[in-house]
Design an enzyme around this catalytic site. Structure first.
Site, PDB file in Angstrom:
ATOM      1  N   LYS A 291      30.799  69.766   3.388  1.00 12.82           N
ATOM      2  CA  LYS A 291      30.912  71.204   3.053  1.00 12.82           C
ATOM      3  C   LYS A 291      31.676  71.849   4.005  1.00 12.82           C
ATOM      4  O   LYS A 291      31.867  71.389   5.054  1.00 12.82           O
ATOM      5  CB  LYS A 291      29.636  71.737   2.669  1.00 12.82           C
ATOM      6  CG  LYS A 291      28.550  71.962   3.956  1.00 12.82           C
ATOM      7  CD  LYS A 291      28.931  73.253   4.892  1.00 12.82           C
ATOM      8  CE  LYS A 291      28.087  73.054   5.999  1.00 12.82           C
ATOM      9  NZ  LYS A 291      28.621  73.920   7.336  1.00 12.82           N
TER      10      LYS A 291
ATOM     11  N   ASP B  92      20.499  72.946   6.212  1.00 12.73           N
ATOM     12  CA  ASP B  92      21.601  72.734   5.239  1.00 12.73           C
ATOM     13  C   ASP B  92      21.587  71.622   4.403  1.00 12.73           C
ATOM     14  O   ASP B  92      22.414  71.454   3.419  1.00 12.73           O
ATOM     15  CB  ASP B  92      23.065  72.256   6.129  1.00 12.73           C
ATOM     16  CG  ASP B  92      23.678  73.498   6.687  1.00 12.73           C
ATOM     17  OD1 ASP B  92      23.070  74.786   6.703  1.00 12.73           O
ATOM     18  OD2 ASP B  92      24.551  73.282   7.749  1.00 12.73           O
TER      19      ASP B  92
HETATM   20  O1  C5P Z   1      17.831  73.083  10.736  1.00 14.23           O
HETATM   21  P1  C5P Z   1      18.998  72.495  11.477  1.00 14.23           P
HETATM   22  O2  C5P Z   1      18.209  71.341  12.210  1.00 14.23           O
HETATM   23  O3  C5P Z   1      20.099  72.021  10.864  1.00 14.23           O
HETATM   24  O4  C5P Z   1      19.171  73.452  12.854  1.00 14.23           O
HETATM   25  C1  C5P Z   1      19.683  72.967  13.892  1.00 14.23           C
HETATM   26  C2  C5P Z   1      19.610  74.106  14.899  1.00 14.23           C
HETATM   27  O5  C5P Z   1      20.522  75.333  14.558  1.00 14.23           O
HETATM   28  C3  C5P Z   1      18.134  74.810  15.148  1.00 14.23           C
HETATM   29  O6  C5P Z   1      17.647  74.309  16.012  1.00 14.23           O
HETATM   30  C4  C5P Z   1      18.588  76.252  15.457  1.00 14.23           C
HETATM   31  O7  C5P Z   1      18.912  76.020  17.041  1.00 14.23           O
HETATM   32  C5  C5P Z   1      20.030  76.738  14.872  1.00 14.23           C
HETATM   33  N1  C5P Z   1      19.778  77.280  13.719  1.00 14.23           N
HETATM   34  C6  C5P Z   1      19.467  78.451  13.767  1.00 14.23           C
HETATM   35  N2  C5P Z   1      19.517  79.183  12.329  1.00 14.23           N
HETATM   36  C7  C5P Z   1      19.687  78.646  11.183  1.00 14.23           C
HETATM   37  C8  C5P Z   1      19.952  77.182  11.148  1.00 14.23           C
HETATM   38  C9  C5P Z   1      20.193  76.482  12.467  1.00 14.23           C
HETATM   39  O8  C5P Z   1      19.191  79.214  14.862  1.00 14.23           O
HETATM   40  N3  C5P Z   1      19.436  79.274  10.151  1.00 14.23           N
END
Ligand code: C5P
Length: 310
Positions: free
Chosen positions: A11, A138
């Site tokens: 994406k 995501d």
């Molecule tokens: O959810 P995911 O594991 O993809 O997120 C990775 C990191 O990205 C999280 O630990 C956080 O530090 C950051 N993040 C965030 N806000 C979001 C998505 C991700 O701060 N909405």
């Protein structure tokens, strides 16, 4: 069932706006995400030994319990409550790793969709979306893909009903040695913003509404020309990552590009064109500069689907 193949598309973010900082430490976002025809393929073969295994044609990709494919398989197995379920998985990787293209999330979504079918778990779309949200912000988007507005952490989805995917061609570039950690990018964003975040739900909703009614969505429906792409993480990453600065500079020279931006937390970058021939021409025009600077390049089109049984 003997064997299944699932495709897992990359994406790009056509909009990434950081609205606020949530009490769970994540950022409150307003995004528009779009799947591309750049896909990984996951092959699933059932086994009866209760083991979940993963192999990949890229030796630099961890295939242990930290990989979202393995996490997805273990979560599905636990939820269905059948420890004897096993699977041997093989990932054929085309999406660059650590690139801001949701390659890992898309692979995890493909595992959820594929194993739900392979193991006959019978989980509904909504149940798969909820499991995906447990594994990554995501990942729910990657289940259905296409063009969607993504709010909350990224997991609250509003699919954009389009008769066909946006007719935009994408010139995507990434430096093979560059990678950006998503937690690092959001951490830097927090440092730079300090207290400069929206706080009230009513303010978040106002921003969401502006996005729903704004020129980007109208452009994706073919009603207007495309406005500039907003990615709030680009302001954070561009000054600190040399390949992002260099790549953006190159893409901004592309003839016929209607927008240039970073995807997600980077470091992949893209230029959008009204049609494929212009994107191909821009890749040809920039070929020697891209090669000199060490960038890989792909010309892609927008698609209307996410993780799909092949
Ligand atoms: O959810 P995911 O594991 O993809 O997120 C990775 C990191 O990205 C999280 O630990 C956080 O530090 C950051 N993040 C965030 N806000 C979001 C998505 C991700 O701060 N909405």
């Amino acid at each position: 069932m003997a064997e299944l193949l699932v495709s897992a598309p990359a994406k790009i973010n056509l909009h990434l706006e950081v609205l606020g900082l949530r009490s769970d430490g994540f950022h409150e976002l307003a995004m528009v995400m779009q799947t591309l025809d750049l896909v990984d393929t996951l092959r699933l073969r059932p086994t009866a030994d209760g083991a979940v295994s993963l192999r990949c044609d890229r030796s630099d990709l961890p295939t242990d319990g930290g990989n979202l494919i393995v996490k997805a398989a273990e979560l599905l197995k636990a939820r269905v409550g059948l420890p004897e379920l096993g699977v041997a998985m093989e990932l054929s990787k085309r999406i660059p790793i650590g690139a801001g293209l949701a390659g890992g999330s898309s692979n995890g979504a493909a595992a959820l969709v594929g194993l739900n079918a392979l193991w006959g778990c019978g989980f509904s779309r909504d149940q798969l979306l909820a499991m995906a949200a447990e594994l990554g912000s995501d990942m729910p988007f990657c289940i259905d893909g296409g063009t969607q507005l993504c709010f909350g952490r990224g997991e609250q989805l509003e699919p954009m009903p389009l008769e066909q995917p946006p007719a935009l061609a994408v010139l995507l570039i990434k430096h093979p040695e560059a990678s950006v950690s998503t937690p690092w990018a959001y951490g830097r964003c927090r440092e730079q913003r300090g207290d400069f975040y929206l706080e009230q739900e009513s303010d978040f909703e106002q921003r969401r509404q502006l996005l729903r009614q704004g020129p980007l969505l109208a452009a994706l429906r073919g009603e207007l020309s495309l406005p500039a792409i907003r990615n709030d993480l680009q302001q954070v990453v561009e000054p600190e990552v040399e390949s992002v600065r260099a790549g953006l500079e190159l893409l901004r020279r592309a003839q016929g590009a209607v927008a240039v931006a970073m995807s997600g937390s980077g470091p992949s970058l893209f230029a959008l064109f009204p049609d494929r021939s212009l994107a191909e021409q821009a890749r040809a025009d920039l070929a020697s500069s891209l090669q000199q600077a060490g960038f890989e390049a792909w010309v892609c089109r927008c698609t209307g689907s996410g993780a799909t049984l092949v």
